[in-house]
Design a protein around this motif. Structure first.
Motif, PDB file in Angstrom:
ATOM      1  N   LYS A 580       0.753  -0.929   0.010  1.00  0.00           N
ATOM      2  CA  LYS A 580      -0.037   0.003   0.029  1.00  0.00           C
ATOM      3  C   LYS A 580       0.915   1.486   0.101  1.00  0.00           C
ATOM      4  O   LYS A 580       0.622   2.279  -0.771  1.00  0.00           O
ATOM      5  N   ASP A 581       1.981   1.218   0.922  1.00  0.00           N
ATOM      6  CA  ASP A 581       2.830   2.383   0.701  1.00  0.00           C
ATOM      7  C   ASP A 581       3.539   2.738  -0.536  1.00  0.00           C
ATOM      8  O   ASP A 581       3.861   3.722  -0.995  1.00  0.00           O
ATOM      9  N   LEU A 582       3.926   1.394  -1.056  1.00  0.00           N
ATOM     10  CA  LEU A 582       4.577   1.386  -2.711  1.00  0.00           C
ATOM     11  C   LEU A 582       3.559   2.179  -3.726  1.00  0.00           C
ATOM     12  O   LEU A 582       4.195   3.106  -4.548  1.00  0.00           O
ATOM     13  N   LEU A 583       2.339   1.653  -3.567  1.00  0.00           N
ATOM     14  CA  LEU A 583       1.332   2.566  -4.594  1.00  0.00           C
ATOM     15  C   LEU A 583       1.093   3.799  -4.090  1.00  0.00           C
ATOM     16  O   LEU A 583       1.148   4.556  -4.939  1.00  0.00           O
ATOM     17  N   TYR A 584       1.191   4.418  -2.910  1.00  0.00           N
ATOM     18  CA  TYR A 584       1.080   5.707  -2.386  1.00  0.00           C
ATOM     19  C   TYR A 584       2.508   6.357  -2.940  1.00  0.00           C
ATOM     20  O   TYR A 584       2.272   7.463  -3.678  1.00  0.00           O
ATOM     21  N   VAL A 585       3.578   5.933  -2.963  1.00  0.00           N
ATOM     22  CA  VAL A 585       4.639   6.615  -3.389  1.00  0.00           C
ATOM     23  C   VAL A 585       4.685   6.950  -5.056  1.00  0.00           C
ATOM     24  O   VAL A 585       4.630   7.960  -5.646  1.00  0.00           O
ATOM     25  N   ALA A 586       4.093   5.636  -5.630  1.00  0.00           N
ATOM     26  CA  ALA A 586       3.919   5.858  -7.325  1.00  0.00           C
ATOM     27  C   ALA A 586       2.645   6.818  -7.418  1.00  0.00           C
ATOM     28  O   ALA A 586       3.016   7.860  -8.375  1.00  0.00           O
ATOM     29  N   LEU A 587       1.473   7.247  -6.717  1.00  0.00           N
ATOM     30  CA  LEU A 587       0.513   7.978  -7.057  1.00  0.00           C
ATOM     31  C   LEU A 587       0.909   9.544  -6.859  1.00  0.00           C
ATOM     32  O   LEU A 587       0.632  10.329  -7.161  1.00  0.00           O
ATOM     33  N   THR A 588       2.136   9.763  -5.878  1.00  0.00           N
ATOM     34  CA  THR A 588       2.397  10.953  -5.585  1.00  0.00           C
ATOM     35  C   THR A 588       3.939  11.566  -6.235  1.00  0.00           C
ATOM     36  O   THR A 588       4.249  12.562  -6.086  1.00  0.00           O
ATOM     37  N   ARG A 589       3.959  10.807  -7.222  1.00  0.00           N
ATOM     38  CA  ARG A 589       5.345  11.339  -8.020  1.00  0.00           C
ATOM     39  C   ARG A 589       4.688  12.304  -9.282  1.00  0.00           C
ATOM     40  O   ARG A 589       5.731  12.968  -9.761  1.00  0.00           O
ATOM     41  N   THR A 590       3.595  12.462  -9.451  1.00  0.00           N
ATOM     42  CA  THR A 590       3.018  13.128 -10.159  1.00  0.00           C
ATOM     43  C   THR A 590       2.680  14.690  -9.788  1.00  0.00           C
ATOM     44  O   THR A 590       2.306  14.883  -8.691  1.00  0.00           O
ATOM     45  N   ILE A 591       2.926  15.808 -10.604  1.00  0.00           N
ATOM     46  CA  ILE A 591       2.851  17.248 -10.347  1.00  0.00           C
ATOM     47  C   ILE A 591       1.363  17.575 -10.874  1.00  0.00           C
ATOM     48  O   ILE A 591       0.263  18.222 -10.259  1.00  0.00           O
ATOM     49  N   THR A 592       1.481  17.382 -12.534  1.00  0.00           N
ATOM     50  CA  THR A 592       0.122  18.038 -13.002  1.00  0.00           C
ATOM     51  C   THR A 592      -0.878  17.026 -13.308  1.00  0.00           C
ATOM     52  O   THR A 592      -2.284  17.133 -13.270  1.00  0.00           O
ATOM     53  N   GLU A 593      -0.534  15.822 -14.140  1.00  0.00           N
ATOM     54  CA  GLU A 593      -1.400  14.834 -14.445  1.00  0.00           C
ATOM     55  C   GLU A 593      -0.974  13.435 -14.447  1.00  0.00           C
ATOM     56  O   GLU A 593       0.065  13.075 -14.271  1.00  0.00           O
ATOM     57  N   LEU A 594      -2.271  12.562 -14.033  1.00  0.00           N
ATOM     58  CA  LEU A 594      -1.818  11.359 -13.492  1.00  0.00           C
ATOM     59  C   LEU A 594      -2.961  10.349 -14.406  1.00  0.00           C
ATOM     60  O   LEU A 594      -4.029  10.576 -14.491  1.00  0.00           O
ATOM     61  N   HIS A 595      -2.133   9.315 -15.325  1.00  0.00           N
ATOM     62  CA  HIS A 595      -2.973   8.525 -15.849  1.00  0.00           C
ATOM     63  C   HIS A 595      -2.706   6.934 -15.281  1.00  0.00           C
ATOM     64  O   HIS A 595      -1.587   6.546 -15.112  1.00  0.00           O
ATOM     65  N   ILE A 596      -3.618   5.997 -15.276  1.00  0.00           N
ATOM     66  CA  ILE A 596      -3.812   4.914 -14.635  1.00  0.00           C
ATOM     67  C   ILE A 596      -4.226   4.004 -15.531  1.00  0.00           C
ATOM     68  O   ILE A 596      -5.241   3.852 -16.147  1.00  0.00           O
ATOM     69  N   LEU A 597      -3.085   3.073 -16.117  1.00  0.00           N
ATOM     70  CA  LEU A 597      -3.415   1.989 -17.074  1.00  0.00           C
ATOM     71  C   LEU A 597      -3.162   0.755 -16.768  1.00  0.00           C
ATOM     72  O   LEU A 597      -2.149   0.437 -16.236  1.00  0.00           O
ATOM     73  N   GLY A 598      -4.172  -0.206 -17.263  1.00  0.00           N
ATOM     74  CA  GLY A 598      -4.069  -1.558 -17.005  1.00  0.00           C
ATOM     75  C   GLY A 598      -5.119  -2.422 -17.046  1.00  0.00           C
ATOM     76  O   GLY A 598      -6.347  -1.864 -17.682  1.00  0.00           O
ATOM     77  N   GLN A 599      -5.172  -3.623 -16.515  1.00  0.00           N
ATOM     78  CA  GLN A 599      -6.298  -4.577 -16.679  1.00  0.00           C
ATOM     79  C   GLN A 599      -7.360  -4.334 -15.382  1.00  0.00           C
ATOM     80  O   GLN A 599      -8.497  -4.833 -15.521  1.00  0.00           O
ATOM     81  N   ASP A 600      -6.882  -3.710 -14.497  1.00  0.00           N
ATOM     82  CA  ASP A 600      -7.887  -3.348 -13.231  1.00  0.00           C
ATOM     83  C   ASP A 600      -8.026  -1.920 -12.755  1.00  0.00           C
ATOM     84  O   ASP A 600      -6.718  -1.203 -13.186  1.00  0.00           O
ATOM     85  N   LYS A 601      -8.637  -1.331 -12.240  1.00  0.00           N
ATOM     86  CA  LYS A 601      -8.875  -0.076 -11.501  1.00  0.00           C
ATOM     87  C   LYS A 601      -8.371  -0.104 -10.172  1.00  0.00           C
ATOM     88  O   LYS A 601      -8.511  -0.996  -9.497  1.00  0.00           O
ATOM     89  N   LEU A 602      -7.833   0.818  -9.651  1.00  0.00           N
ATOM     90  CA  LEU A 602      -7.086   0.977  -8.410  1.00  0.00           C
ATOM     91  C   LEU A 602      -7.999   0.524  -7.180  1.00  0.00           C
ATOM     92  O   LEU A 602      -7.603   0.129  -6.298  1.00  0.00           O
TER      93      LEU A 602
END
Length: 609
Positions: A580-602
């Motif tokens: 869960k912490d690792l996912l938080y790290v990934a989500l907080t790397r963006t400044i302006t725009e965030l796109h989540i791509l794959g076979q499942d929603k977060l």
């Protein structure tokens, strides 16, 4: 009022041009001394050679400082009345240029820049207290000779913006005045802290903690009362990876620091143990479960104590120590690891502990130049490892055992360490959970907690909050684009989606992040020629930010926690927390725009973590 601001700005520009010319003149003179050849020095009397070598080294360092001053001559100006009633103007900069009343930010008088207008005091190195009156302050950001930001502070008035350059659309959320205000307060606290003992600078990404840590290094090496204790060569900065090492390597010279050692823990360990035939691996294994159980059993073995005696055959040390803890499957995996000649953090800690128990010290080989019969020759000496200051970047990713080993190399005269990171972003197994784990008792005044300067948009922060993370959404945060979640079955579809946004962010930074390194291979091939696109694992992205981030390969199986045989329940819970912490790290790397791509929603994944 606009004409008055324009006049102030024009006067500033004229002064910058004037100072730049003076700096260039000094630079040419200094280059003459720095370019004195070794051959010339070797012809001098022996008693003069050491002096000339030192002058040459000083001149080379001064060239770096003058090069920096040329494009950024100062960052603040104080109009003061001294204790004799005389009015003066003091400029403060990264480096000193006393010919034009420009003082280094580490000079005793520079502490006044943090004070409010009116009567203030500052201390000289001999303890004498000076009292002056600050009448007015001007604050600047000057880059490559160009004014980016200019504000004015006068008595009875709030700080007034005179000029601020229009930022690119990618960086428009960068609230410069807010960052300057926070940095002033925090930097003052860091600088004034006693040099002895540990110091903690913690906070989330974007809070400026790394910048403060580097300024702490610069201050200790340059301030009159600490420079003798903290020579650059006696300081070491531990970073997480080679990319961060390169980043630090560009920042430190800009602060006048040229000889500080910057390395990862594994580079340091390999050097101490002389392991030139081996390479480092973060986690060994094939599947997520295999890696997880391998780490779990190695951690148990590490914390059992009773390390084997040191011998040059390091693989026999590890085999003997792990034998009672590995399953049959992991013994096979370890044999494969041995053939590949790879070592991980657990292996290195066990080897270092074994080495230290035998020799009671760590040594390092050092090469240096000296004169023998008027000839410059290279020599090598063995030296006991001792550091005046250690910086631990992303300290929450270290095993307590790693930190204990490194701290054993701190000089008794200083015992100085700086821990930089965020305890809420622990993404590795067995890492430090509390400073008590490493025997540190951090006084409140030396535990500096920075709040995030929110460059993220309101929509990004709201999305992160909707996933159950505790996130503050400032009232002044810009809305920004909505977070995009798209279902794709293949990496090819994800790559095509990313390509649509490259023109929009050609002047910005683009981050492509995935949970597993193997998933990123095709992305690296596709985008390797585009310099502003960075393809990283979620773990590797810790500590960096991008204008737009694409999380790719999102699939619930990537975050599953399962084991084929029993482990203690607390281990399973720790793995879930880490995911869960690792996912938080990934989500907080963006400044302006965030796109989540794959076979499942977060949201479908986060429920299970």
């Amino acid at each position: 009022m606009e004409k008055y601001k324009e006049k102030l700005l024009n006067n500033l520009k004229l002064h910058i041009d004037y100072i730049s010319k003076k700096v260039l003149e000094k630079l040419e003179i200094t280059k003459i001394l720095a370019n004195k050849s070794m051959k010339e020095i070797s012809r001098m009397r022996p008693e003069d050679q050491a002096v000339q070598m030192q002058l040459k080294a000083n001149a080379q360092n001064r060239i770096v400082e003058l090069d920096n001053l040329k494009g950024s001559p100062y960052f603040i100006k104080c109009y003061i009345t001294d204790d004799k009633g005389e009015e003066k103007e003091y400029f403060f900069a990264k480096h000193q240029f006393s010919e034009e009343s420009i003082y280094s930010w580490v000079a005793p008088v520079a502490s006044i820049r943090f004070e409010n207008l009116g009567k203030v005091t500052y201390k000289l190195p001999d303890g004498e207290t000076k009292t002056i009156t600050i009448n007015k302050k001007e604050q600047y950001m000057i880059v490559d000779g160009k004014v980016i930001f200019f504000s004015l502070e006068e008595k009875g008035k709030s700080r007034e913006l005179i000029y601020q350059e229009h930022f690119t659309r990618q960086k428009s959320e960068f609230a410069l005045p807010e960052i300057i205000a926070q940095m002033e307060k925090a930097q003052d606290q860091v600088i004034r802290a006693s040099y002895k003992g540990p110091l903690v600078i913690s906070g989330p990404a974007g809070s400026g903690k790394t910048t403060l840590a580097l300024h702490r290094v610069a201050y200790l090496t340059q301030a009159p009362d600490t420079s003798d204790l903290y020579t650059p060569k006696s300081i070491i900065v531990f970073v997480q990876d080679i990319g961060t090492k390169k980043y630090f390597g560009t920042l430190l010279p800009g602060l006048g620091i040229n000889d500080v050692q910057i390395m990862t823990f594994f580079e340091w360990a390999f050097t101490i143990l002389g392991l030139s035939d081996y390479s480092y691996t973060e986690i060994y294994g094939n599947t997520e479960e295999e890696k997880d159980m391998y780490e779990y059993q190695k951690l148990k073995a590490l914390r059992s104590g009773g390390y084997p005696s040191w011998k040059t055959n390091i693989l026999s040390i590890l085999s003997f120590h792990y034998d009672n803890y590995f399953t049959k499957e992991n013994k096979i995996l370890f044999n494969k690891q041995k053939k590949d000649k790879k070592l991980d953090r657990f292996d290195l800690v066990i080897l270092l502990q074994s080495y230290f128990e035998k020799y009671k010290k760590f040594e390092i080989r050092r090469s240096y130049k000296t004169f023998v019969k008027d000839q410059v020759v290279n020599k090598i000496e063995k030296k006991v490892v001792s550091y005046s200051l250690m910086i631990f970047d992303e300290f929450q990713n270290y095993l307590p055992e790693q930190l204990h080993i490194l701290k054993s190399c701190l000089s008794e005269d200083t015992k100085s360490s700086v821990y930089v990171g965020d305890i809420a972003q622990q993404v590795k197994l067995g890492t430090v959970r509390s400073f008590k784990d490493v025997g540190e008792n951090i006084p409140e005044e030396r535990n500096i907690l920075l709040s995030k300067v929110y460059r993220n948009t309101k929509n990004i922060l709201s999305f992160i909050q909707s996933l159950g993370y505790k996130t503050i959404i400032p009232d002044k945060a810009k809305d920004g684009p909505l977070v995009t979640e798209k279902i794709f079955d293949t990496y090819t579809e994800e790559i095509e989606h990313i390509k649509e946004f490259i023109p929009k962010y050609e002047n910005g930074s683009i981050g492509i992040l995935a949970k597993d390194e193997s998933y990123l291979l095709e992305f690296k091939k596709e985008f390797e020629e585009i310099n502003n696109i960075h393809v990283l694992t979620m773990l590797e992205s810790q500590g960096v930010e991008f204008d737009i981030v694409f999380l790719v390969g999102i699939h619930k199986s990537s975050f599953n926690i399962k084991h084929n045989f029993d482990v203690i329940p607390t281990h399973t819970e720790e793995r879930k927390r880490m995911q869960k912490d690792l996912l938080y790290v990934a989500l907080t790397r963006t400044i302006t725009e965030l796109h989540i791509l794959g076979q499942d929603k977060l949201k479908d994944i986060i429920i299970k973590l």
